[in-house]
Design a protein around this motif. Structure first.
Motif, PDB file in Angstrom:
ATOM      1  N   ARG A  54       0.693  -1.395   0.010  1.00 14.64           N
ATOM      2  CA  ARG A  54       0.145   0.023  -0.120  1.00 14.64           C
ATOM      3  C   ARG A  54       0.877   1.265   0.066  1.00 14.64           C
ATOM      4  O   ARG A  54       1.585   1.602   1.141  1.00 14.64           O
ATOM      5  N   PHE A  55       0.898   1.750  -1.113  1.00 19.30           N
ATOM      6  CA  PHE A  55       1.482   3.372  -1.447  1.00 19.30           C
ATOM      7  C   PHE A  55       0.695   4.199  -1.067  1.00 19.30           C
ATOM      8  O   PHE A  55      -0.340   4.353  -1.764  1.00 19.30           O
ATOM      9  N   LEU A  56       0.899   5.169  -0.105  1.00 16.14           N
ATOM     10  CA  LEU A  56      -0.017   6.142   0.266  1.00 16.14           C
ATOM     11  C   LEU A  56       0.486   7.677   0.429  1.00 16.14           C
ATOM     12  O   LEU A  56       1.856   7.499   0.545  1.00 16.14           O
ATOM     13  N   ASN A  92       1.664  11.929  -0.843  1.00 11.67           N
ATOM     14  CA  ASN A  92       2.491  12.276  -2.156  1.00 11.67           C
ATOM     15  C   ASN A  92       3.361  12.943  -1.603  1.00 11.67           C
ATOM     16  O   ASN A  92       3.447  13.724  -0.507  1.00 11.67           O
ATOM     17  N   PHE A 141       8.601   4.757  -0.126  1.00 11.15           N
ATOM     18  CA  PHE A 141       8.012   3.847  -1.055  1.00 11.15           C
ATOM     19  C   PHE A 141       9.002   3.001  -1.332  1.00 11.15           C
ATOM     20  O   PHE A 141       8.662   1.746  -1.546  1.00 11.15           O
ATOM     21  N   ILE A 151       8.563  -0.019   1.348  1.00  7.87           N
ATOM     22  CA  ILE A 151       7.562  -0.902   0.939  1.00  7.87           C
ATOM     23  C   ILE A 151       7.864  -2.012  -0.012  1.00  7.87           C
ATOM     24  O   ILE A 151       7.467  -2.979   0.193  1.00  7.87           O
ATOM     25  N   PHE A 161       5.288  12.279  -6.480  1.00  6.98           N
ATOM     26  CA  PHE A 161       5.003  10.888  -6.512  1.00  6.98           C
ATOM     27  C   PHE A 161       3.646  10.853  -5.684  1.00  6.98           C
ATOM     28  O   PHE A 161       3.534  11.470  -4.456  1.00  6.98           O
ATOM     29  N   GLY A 174       1.136   8.251  -4.104  1.00  9.89           N
ATOM     30  CA  GLY A 174       0.704   6.708  -3.703  1.00  9.89           C
ATOM     31  C   GLY A 174      -0.755   6.481  -4.032  1.00  9.89           C
ATOM     32  O   GLY A 174      -1.431   6.997  -3.652  1.00  9.89           O
ATOM     33  N   ASP A 192      -1.737   0.260  -4.589  1.00 12.61           N
ATOM     34  CA  ASP A 192      -0.645  -0.852  -5.245  1.00 12.61           C
ATOM     35  C   ASP A 192       0.360  -0.202  -6.193  1.00 12.61           C
ATOM     36  O   ASP A 192       0.995  -0.960  -7.072  1.00 12.61           O
ATOM     37  N   THR A 193       0.082   0.977  -6.751  1.00 14.74           N
ATOM     38  CA  THR A 193       0.823   1.543  -7.813  1.00 14.74           C
ATOM     39  C   THR A 193       1.288   3.141  -7.278  1.00 14.74           C
ATOM     40  O   THR A 193       0.803   3.496  -6.274  1.00 14.74           O
ATOM     41  N   ILE A 194       2.386   3.715  -7.928  1.00 23.31           N
ATOM     42  CA  ILE A 194       2.549   5.073  -7.556  1.00 23.31           C
ATOM     43  C   ILE A 194       2.440   5.816  -8.840  1.00 23.31           C
ATOM     44  O   ILE A 194       3.078   5.456  -9.881  1.00 23.31           O
ATOM     45  N   GLU A 195       1.916   6.734  -8.872  1.00 29.07           N
ATOM     46  CA  GLU A 195       1.817   7.982 -10.107  1.00 29.07           C
ATOM     47  C   GLU A 195       3.018   8.880  -9.909  1.00 29.07           C
ATOM     48  O   GLU A 195       3.300   9.133  -8.689  1.00 29.07           O
TER      49      GLU A 195
END
Length: 149
Positions: free
Chosen positions: A2-4, A6, A23, A26, A112, A114, A117-120
């Motif tokens: 879980r990426f959370l 910014n 990140f 994780i 970045f 979060g 399940d992905t990172i923008e």
């Protein structure tokens, strides 16, 4: 995984960025070594997938794919072929290729974000433009998650 949150950052003249330490931790906890980078389908940003998440996405798409449907084949081909496989260097950096920088209008300042399940990865300017006003956010969240739903 879980990426959370910014995190604001910068890329260097060569197009390298440090993946934020939070990140990276994780990814390390999940024993992820490789990442997949692609342009988001809907937004002017890039998406980093841990390899296991990318593989799950591919499996889900493949299960829905009708190999005898030309349009589905074209969509699948375009989605899976326009990616970059990458690993972080010893310092936690990775290269954002020039063509991806152009796709997402990235210059020096990035953000970045979060997304579970992905990172923008956003251009700072584009990230601000993509946010809803607090009132619109409140209304949309109420409509989506409210009791009437």
């Amino acid at each position: 995984m879980r990426f959370l949150g910014n995190i604001e950052a910068k890329i260097d003249a060569k197009g390298r960025a440090f993946l934020p330490a939070a990140f990276r931790k994780i990814l390390q906890a999940g024993s992820e070594e490789r990442l997949v980078l692609r342009k988001d389908v809907f937004q002017p940003c890039l998406v980093l997938y841990p390899e296991s998440v990318w593989n799950e996405q591919m499996d889900a798409m493949r299960q829905r794919l009708n190999r005898w449907n030309k349009k589905q084949q074209q969509v699948f081909r375009q989605f899976v072929s326009d990616v970059e496989l990458m690993t972080l260097d010893g310092n936690g950096r990775f290269l954002i290729p020039k063509r991806y920088q152009r796709m997402a209008d990235i210059e020096l300042d990035i953000k970045f974000v979060g997304m579970g399940d992905t990172i923008e990865i956003w251009s700072n300017r584009k990230a601000a433009e993509a946010q809803m006003s607090p009132e619109d956010f409140e209304s949309a969240l109420e409509e989506w998650m409210g009791e009437d739903n």
